[in-house]
Design a protein around this motif. Structure first.
Motif: not given
Length: 656
Positions: A443-447, A482-488, A493-499, A517-523
């Motif tokens: 719950x709430x994890x990011x990454x 969010x699309x403007x998230x740091x690449x790392x 996050x994508x790697x975890x979704x792939x799992x 997306x809206x909680x971490x940048x402009x929507x």
């Protein structure tokens, strides 16, 4: 209904196959098994149905869970089930299988007085056979007098109405009593008795199919050419197909030539063999797809070879037979991989064209919240353990609304529920027939991190946790991206979704990815579409998306274009609530009106937060909590249903 609305009726074996999942291990050491429909005629009925033919099966199953599984799976595959009879006195046949190495496949048949072996002439429905263009019989069911008489009766009926008869020699020595229980894998034992039993059948067949060993037993010779000529003497007008494993097949319509290779052939497909069991059934399914439609033999052979190649590259039998979409893709594009089971494009097409059906829309009460309900309980001084009982009340509310709309399945009603506090609620939702999604994220994890530990809150093994879930439960994974998230961060996050996606595909489970997306940048109008695009570029292809409300219809249009470009088989989008006021939710519904891929909503706190606070504080009882949640949920359902109707007065829904 046309006179011949069925292309082929198959007769005979229908079993439950249990495949050992530890590849390379002995059956003695297997720890877990995958379950599937098995038995040559049942596999071919499924295979031909997947390839666009209309098929039916005549067999017997037991009056128990395995028998119902076979019947239900056949119906899911589109096979006509009128000929599947329930035998109250016998159990469904069973087969236990394993993969020891590339050449060894231990196999135990449990067929002592089983249901399908008791098939007799009373099971042969003349009305069903009058509807078919062909009937397929198998050598195994000529091993017993009663089942042999049943097949002969079916052959006479179909030939009498101008239909075609297909014989799959399907030689299993131990099913003829020629080998012991431990010899299920053995494919050939010479037997004059078997040859004599099959010999009079050959002349009534239009198509005879077998491996070289099966040609030997039917023709009574260990020399393949001599056996073929013996079959030709008894069946002068039949098409004979000789399956040759990795060499493909050879088909003979007239005289048998001097060389085996001098018959009709189709192109072959060199691949890595993973499991040969069931490959012949896939092969024949592909051949019948062409032969019954009077395609050129070379084309029918190519289809058959391709189906066999795809099947031997995977573990199971009937579940691995390709669909028509998948087969056509393979015939056109092939694969860069010899191990086809690792071909992502082919595997995706296989999954999306064979997965279980889903509701056309999803109208869900989301109550998978954990930290939010813990906060409410702490706020009012309630024991957190009471959250579990409240989630059961939420299921009651959803069930009431579903019943008022004709039932859960009919209306696509569902629940989002967790395993930490929702164990009893998950049971209740299953009993109520509600579509169910279950979270995997911490719950709430990011990454992104996953739950799975013994307490359901700490990190643990994702696959180990999910293996205990019913396969009908959808895995839901929330990702704050969010699309403007740091690449790392995005890469992690994508790697975890792939799992998650890999675990779902291995378990035959739908995956729903939720993006906030809206909680971490402009929507902006393209924000969510950009995240979805990025995920697709990484190979993520969830069955469902759960996305935050978009006030701008153009934003939904962009999202739909991205999905259509990358995965036209996506089941759809459900809209989440984010604890928004009800009038805002109703306004957001209007923004997605007319967007075909937006299939419904999953709203949570806007429905349950206030009743939960009052119930946990002891201010209201169970019934009032259920009533309040049901009324709010029902109001949102009405608002959803009228969102695209400009003439409908939704004032009542907005007021609710």
């Amino acid at each position: 209904m046309s006179k011949h609305d069925i292309d082929v009726v198959t007769i005979g074996r229908a079993s439950v196959d249990l495949y050992g999942q530890q590849i390379g291990g002995r059956l003695e050491d297997m720890a877990s098994f995958s379950k599937a429909v098995g038995g040559c005629p049942a596999n071919i009925a499924i295979g031909t149905a997947r390839l666009g033919l209309r098929s039916a099966l005549i067999t017997r199953v037991g009056d128990e869970a395995f028998g119902r599984f076979i019947r239900e799976q056949m119906a899911r595959e589109g096979v006509v089930t009128d000929g599947i009879h329930t035998d109250p006195a016998r159990l469904t046949a069973l087969a236990i299988l394993g993969v020891r190495d590339a050449d060894t496949f231990p196999l135990i048949f449990y067929r002592s007085d089983c249901a399908d072996a008791a098939l007799d002439e009373s099971d042969i429905d003349a009305g069903l056979l009058a509807r078919t263009r062909s009937v397929l019989v198998t050598g195994t069911h000529f091993s017993k007098p009663a089942s042999a008489a049943a097949q002969l009766a079916a052959m006479r009926l179909v030939r009498g109405q101008g239909g075609r008869v297909i014989l799959d020699i399907d030689y299993r020595p131990n099913l003829w009593g020629l080998a012991g229980h431990d010899a299920g894998e053995q494919r050939f034992i010479a037997s004059d008795f078997v040859t004599r039993e099959l010999s009079p059948v050959l002349g009534s067949c239009d198509l005879i199919v077998g491996t070289e060993e099966e040609i030997h037993i039917a023709g009574g010779s260990s020399d393949t050419l001599a056996a073929l000529r013996s079959i030709r003497l008894r069946a002068p007008g039949a098409t004979i197909v000789c399956k040759r494993g990795a060499l493909g097949c050879v088909v003979y319509e007239g005289a048998i030539p001097d060389r085996i290779e001098d018959g009709a052939q189709g192109r072959g497909f060199p691949i890595e063999v993973y499991n040969t069991l069931g490959a012949g059934d896939a092969f024949l399914s592909g051949f019948l797809r062409g032969w019954l439609r009077d395609e050129p033999l070379t084309q029918a052979c190519a289809r058959a070879n391709a189906c066999g190649a795809i099947a031997v590259s995977r573990l199971l039998c009937s579940p691995e037979i390709p669909s028509e979409v998948e087969l056509d893709h393979f015939l056109v594009h092939g694969s860069k991989l010899r191990a086809l089971r690792h071909d992502a494009a082919l595997n995706h097409l296989h999954w999306v064209t064979t997965r279980p059906a889903a509701p056309e829309r999803i109208i869900a009460l989301a109550c998978d919240h954990r930290i939010q309900l813990e906060a409410i309980a702490d706020e009012v001084g309630a024991d957190r353990r009471r959250i579990a009982a409240f989630k059961v009340l939420a299921v009651r509310a959803a069930r009431l609304v579903a019943e008022a709309h004709g039932g859960a399945a009919e209306g696509g009603f569902g629940m989002f529920l967790d395993g930490r506090y929702g164990r009893d609620a998950l049971f209740a939702a299953s009993h109520a027939g509600l579509w169910t999604a279950r979270p995997v994220e911490r719950t709430g994890s990011r990454p992104l991190e996953f739950e799975g530990g013994p307490d359901g809150a700490t990190p643990g093994s994702l696959a180990a946790a999910m293996i205990e879930w019913p396969t009908a439960q959808v895995a839901k994974c929330l990702c704050f991206a969010h699309p403007d998230d740091p690449e790392e961060l995005m890469t992690r996050q994508i790697r975890e979704l792939q799992r998650v996606q890999d675990a779902c595909r291995r378990q035959g489970r739908d995956l729903l990815i939720e993006i906030i997306a809206g909680k971490n940048g402009a929507l902006a109008s393209d924000t969510v579409a950009r995240v979805v695009e990025r995920f697709y570029a990484a190979g993520l292809k969830p069955d469902w998306w759960k996305l935050e409300p978009q006030r701008d219809p153009a934003a939904w249009a962009q999202i739909e274009r991205v999905i259509a470009a990358h995965d036209p088989f996506c089941r759809g989008i459900v809209v989440l609530g984010l604890d928004a006021p009800l009038d805002e939710l109703v306004a957001s519904f209007a923004a997605c009106a007319g967007q075909a891929r937006v299939k419904g909503f999953a709203i949570g706190r806007s429905i349950f937060a206030a009743p939960a606070r009052d119930w946990l504080a002891g201010r209201i009882d169970d019934d009032l909590a259920v009533t309040r949640m049901a009324e709010t949920f029902a109001g949102l359902v009405r608002a959803w249903d009228c969102r695209g109707d400009a003439t409908h007065d939704c004032a009542a829904e907005r007021a609710a």
